[in-house]
Design a protein around this motif. Structure first.
Motif: not given
Length: 120
Positions: A2-6, A31-32, A35-41, A89-95
């Motif tokens: 999911v986006p980090g910065p929104s 959380q990415y 930048g902003f990520i909107h794609s779904k994969i 690799a540019h994400c942080t895991e949500v705990g």
């Protein structure tokens, strides 16, 4: 992922309101941060990949005319997987934040946001 910065605080709050339940159920949420990520994969067993911007709701399909491409070619799926892993690799895991660390106002706001989230 999911986006980090929104670009929209309310939408971000709605997204995060559901993350706790997902993490408790064993889903790993990231959380990415680059930048902003909107794609779904979606990558299913290296047999199928779907990439697009459509959410799984009526507004995305019928009002916003968002699309998703579904791929079955092995080489293409491998390429999508490589891009996904690079993004990871540019994400942080949500705990999980323990519920005792949340104020009653935060808990109430989360519940209100969940009620209105279908409208966002």
């Amino acid at each position: 992922v999911v986006p980090g910065p929104s670009d929209n605080r309310l939408v971000h709050m709605a997204t995060m309101a559901y993350c706790e339940d997902l993490v408790q159920a064993g889903v790993r949420v990231y959380q990415y941060q680059k930048g902003f990520i909107h794609s779904k994969i979606l990558i299913a067993d290296q047999v199928l990949a779907a990439v697009g911007t459509a959410n799984f709701d009526r507004r995305s399909f019928f009002s916003n005319f968002e699309l998703t491409a579904v791929m079955f070619r092995e080489e293409t799926i491998a390429e999508v997987t490589a891009h996904f892993m690079a993004d990871l690799a540019h994400c942080t895991e949500v705990g999980l934040k323990p519920s005792y660390e949340k104020t009653w106002q935060q808990k109430a706001l989360k519940n209100v946001i969940r009620i209105i989230s279908p409208l966002l």
